[in-house]
Write an enzyme that holds these catalytic residues in place. Structure first.
Site, PDB file in Angstrom:
ATOM      1  N   TYR A 167       0.822  -1.204   0.000  1.00 40.74           N
ATOM      2  CA  TYR A 167       0.000   0.000   0.000  1.00 40.74           C
ATOM      3  C   TYR A 167       0.862   1.262   0.000  1.00 40.74           C
ATOM      4  CZ  TYR A 167      -4.465  -2.359   0.502  1.00 40.74           C
ATOM      5  OH  TYR A 167      -5.583  -3.108   0.274  1.00 40.74           O
TER       6      TYR A 167
ATOM      7  N   LYS B  68       4.264 -14.149   5.003  1.00 37.99           N
ATOM      8  CA  LYS B  68       4.568 -15.054   3.900  1.00 37.99           C
ATOM      9  C   LYS B  68       6.091 -15.142   3.755  1.00 37.99           C
ATOM     10  CE  LYS B  68       3.195 -17.734   0.482  1.00 37.99           C
ATOM     11  NZ  LYS B  68       2.644 -19.071   0.779  1.00 37.99           N
TER      12      LYS B  68
ATOM     13  N   ASP C 131      -1.110 -18.096   4.021  1.00 41.94           N
ATOM     14  CA  ASP C 131      -2.113 -18.945   3.387  1.00 41.94           C
ATOM     15  C   ASP C 131      -2.678 -19.970   4.367  1.00 41.94           C
ATOM     16  OD1 ASP C 131       0.553 -19.778   3.238  1.00 41.94           O
ATOM     17  OD2 ASP C 131       0.181 -21.175   1.623  1.00 41.94           O
TER      18      ASP C 131
ATOM     19  N   ASP D 114      -5.425  -7.016   5.122  1.00 44.61           N
ATOM     20  CA  ASP D 114      -6.593  -6.693   4.314  1.00 44.61           C
ATOM     21  C   ASP D 114      -7.410  -7.953   4.040  1.00 44.61           C
ATOM     22  OD1 ASP D 114      -8.290  -5.089   2.897  1.00 44.61           O
ATOM     23  OD2 ASP D 114      -6.961  -4.749   1.207  1.00 44.61           O
TER      24      ASP D 114
END
Length: 451
Positions: free
Chosen positions: A158, A250, A316, A340
Site C-alpha cells: 500500500y 509469507k 495462506d 486486508d
C-alpha cells in the site's frame, strides 16, 4: 487554528501526556458523514453515541461533534477531495471518526482512506472481529471467532512503488536489475525481448508482440515499522488479558520482507516484554539446546504464569485456520496486504463487512481515526435503509480508546439487544427467521432502547 471549510464547536481538545490520552468532559471530535449511504448511517450512529454518553455519564459528559469534509461531498462543496482543513482538524483534535468515502477515479489521490492514514502516520489498522448472537453467518460456529487484527498501515504494497509495464520507468528498473543483479534478473520470466520472442516462437502463436512489457513493484518493509506495530499488538494483548499474538506472514517466499517481519517481531517481543511473553523462537532455541520435552515444559510453565504466547503462521495457512480453528487465534499482527485479506475474511464469518468496525491509530502521538470499513453503496443513498453497524461499532472502539469504557459497553449492550429483538435492517432481516425489517434510523433507536 483558523478553518475555512469547517467551524470549531464549543468544547475542549483531547491531548496526550506521557503516552496517555487526556480526555475532557466535552471533547471536540471531528467527523466525516461519508458519501452515498454515509449521511443515513451517521445520523443513526450519532443518535446512539449521544444516548450512550448521556446514559453512562448521567449527563456529565457530552461530545462536541465537529463536521469536516472529504470525498464526493467535499468535492461538490469545495472542488477538493480532501481539504487541508480536514487533515488539520484530525491533527489538532487527535481523535475522529468517519463514514465511507468515494475515491476519485483517475489520477491524483489513489485512496482517501490511505491518504489520511499516511498523512497522520496512523500505523495501526485495528480490526476487532467478534460475533453477535443472532447475526446470520455462513459458518457453523461463528461464536468461536473473537480476534483482534493489528494490520500495519504505512508500509508493504500500500506504500509500494509501481511502474507500469512498457514504460521508460519500468525499463530503467529492469535495466538496473539486469546490470547490478544479473542472477536475480534471470527470475523475471519475460524480462528481455529475446526471452519473450523465444517463448512465443516455441508456442507457435502468430501475431503476438514480443516486446518487453513487465510491470515492476517495490515492497518496503522496515525494522522501525515492524517494531511499532508488533509492540502495539503485544501491549494490547497484555493489557486486555489476551492469550496469544500470532505474527502472520509469507516469509517462506518473501524472506527479506515478510520473513524479516516475523524475525523482528520475535526479537522485539523478547527484548521489550521479557517474561511477560513466551515466543516460539524461544521454544526452538530450548529444543535445540535441551530437547523437545524441555522446550514444552518451559512453554507450559511460562503460559501458566500468565505469559502471552507469541507465535507465527504462514499467511495462506492462517487464512485456512481462521476458518477451521478460529479458537487458536487471539491477537493477530500482520503486514498490510495480509491484514486486508484476513480482516474481510473474518468479517464474513461474523456477519459481513456491514458491521465490521475499524480504527487507524498512532499510539505514540495519540492520533486516531475510526471508520466504517464498507463502501458507500450509492444505490441505497438517502433511503434510510442500510445497516449502521460498522460506524456504530467503530464508535464503540473510539470510546473504548478514549477510556470511556462504560459508554462503549452500553453501545455493545444496545446492539446485542437490538439484534436479539429481531427488529433489524434489511441485510439481517432477509437472512434471519422471524425478523422484522426496519429502517436504518429505527435500528439506531432500537439500539438506544436496549441500553
Amino acid at each position: 487554528m483558523p478553518y475555512t471549510t469547517c467551524s470549531v464547536p464549543a468544547g475542549e481538545k483531547i491531548s496526550i501526556a506521557s503516552g496517555k490520552l487526556q480526555v475532557p468532559a466535552n471533547p471536540i471530535i471531528p467527523f466525516i458523514r461519508g458519501d452515498g449511504t454515509g449521511p443515513d448511517i451517521w445520523a443513526a450512529s450519532q443518535r446512539v453515541f449521544d444516548a450512550a454518553v448521556e446514559k453512562a455519564t448521567g449527563g456529565k459528559c457530552k461530545v462536541s461533534w465537529m463536521e469536516v469534509y472529504a470525498g464526493e461531498e467535499s468535492f461538490k462543496k469545495f472542488n477538493n477531495w480532501l481539504p487541508d482543513d480536514t487533515v488539520d482538524a484530525f491533527k489538532e483534535f487527535l481523535v475522529g471518526i468517519k463514514g465511507p468515502l468515494t475515491t476519485p477515479v483517475g489520477g491524483g489521490i489513489r485512496s482517501l482512506n490511505v491518504a489520511l492514514r499516511q498523512m497522520l502516520d496512523l500505523y495501526v489498522c485495528l480490526r476487532p472481529v467478534q460475533y453477535f448472537t443472532g447475526v446470520p453467518s455462513p459458518v457453523k460456529r461463528p461464536e468461536k471467532v473473537d480476534m483482534v487484527i493489528f494490520r500495519e498501515n504505512t508500509e508493504d504494497i500500500y506504500a509500494g512503488i509501481e511502474f507500469a509495464a512498457g514504460t521508460p520507468e519500468a525499463q530503467k528498473v529492469l535495466d538496473f536489475i539486469a546490470k547490478e543483479f544479473p542472477k536475480d534478473f534471470n527470475k523475471i520470466r519475460f524480462g528481455t525481448q529475446a526471452k519473450a520472442e523465444e517463448f512465443w516462437n516455441r508456442a507457435g502463436v502468430p501475431g503476438i508482440d514480443p516486446s518487453v512489457k513487465v510491470g515492476v513493484g517495490i515492497k518496503p518493509v522496515s525494522w522501525s515499522g515492524t517494531v511499532r506495530l508488533v509492540e502495539s499488538a503485544i501491549d494490547y494483548a497484555i493489557r486486555n488479558g489476551r492469550k496469544s499474538v500470532t505474527l502472520v506472514h509469507k516469509g517462506n517466499i518473501m524472506k527479506y520482507t515478510e520473513g524479516a517481519f516475523r524475525d523482528w517481531g520475535y526479537a522485539i517481543a523478547t527484548e521489550r516484554f521479557g517474561n511477560k511473553v513466551y515466543t516460539w523462537a524461544q521454544w526452538e532455541k530450548t529444543k535445540k539446546e535441551q530437547g523437545e520435552d524441555a522446550a514444552n515444559a518451559e512453554q507450559k510453565a511460562a503460559l501458566a504464569g500468565g505469559a502471552v504466547l507469541i507465535k507465527d503462521s504462514i499467511a495462506d495457512i492462517a487464512l485456512q485456520q481462521v476458518l477451521t480453528r478460529p479458537e487458536d487465534f487471539d491477537v493477530i499482527a500482520t503486514l498490510n496486504l495480509n491484514g486486508d485479506y484476513l480482516s474481510d475474511a473474518l468479517a464474513a464469518q461474523v456477519g459481513g463487512i456491514g458491521i465490521a468496525p475499524g480504527g487507524n491509530i498512532n499510539y505514540i502521538t495519540g492520533h486516531a481515526i475510526f471508520e466504517a470499513t464498507h463502501g458507500t453503496a450509492p444505490k441505497y443513498a438517502n433511503k434510510d435503509m442500510v445497516n449502521p453497524g460498522s460506524v456504530i461499532l467503530s464508535g464503540e472502539m473510539m470510546f473504548r480508546h478514549l477510556g470511556w469504557i462504560e459508554v462503549a459497553d452500553l453501545i455493545l449492550k444496545g446492539l446485542n439487544g437490538a439484534i436479539g429483538s429481531k427488529r433489524v435492517t434489511y441485510d439481517f432481516a432477509r437472512l434471519m427467521d422471524g425478523a422484522n425489517q426496519i429502517k436504518c434510523s429505527e435500528f439506531g433507536e432500537n439500539i438506544v432502547s436496549h441500553m
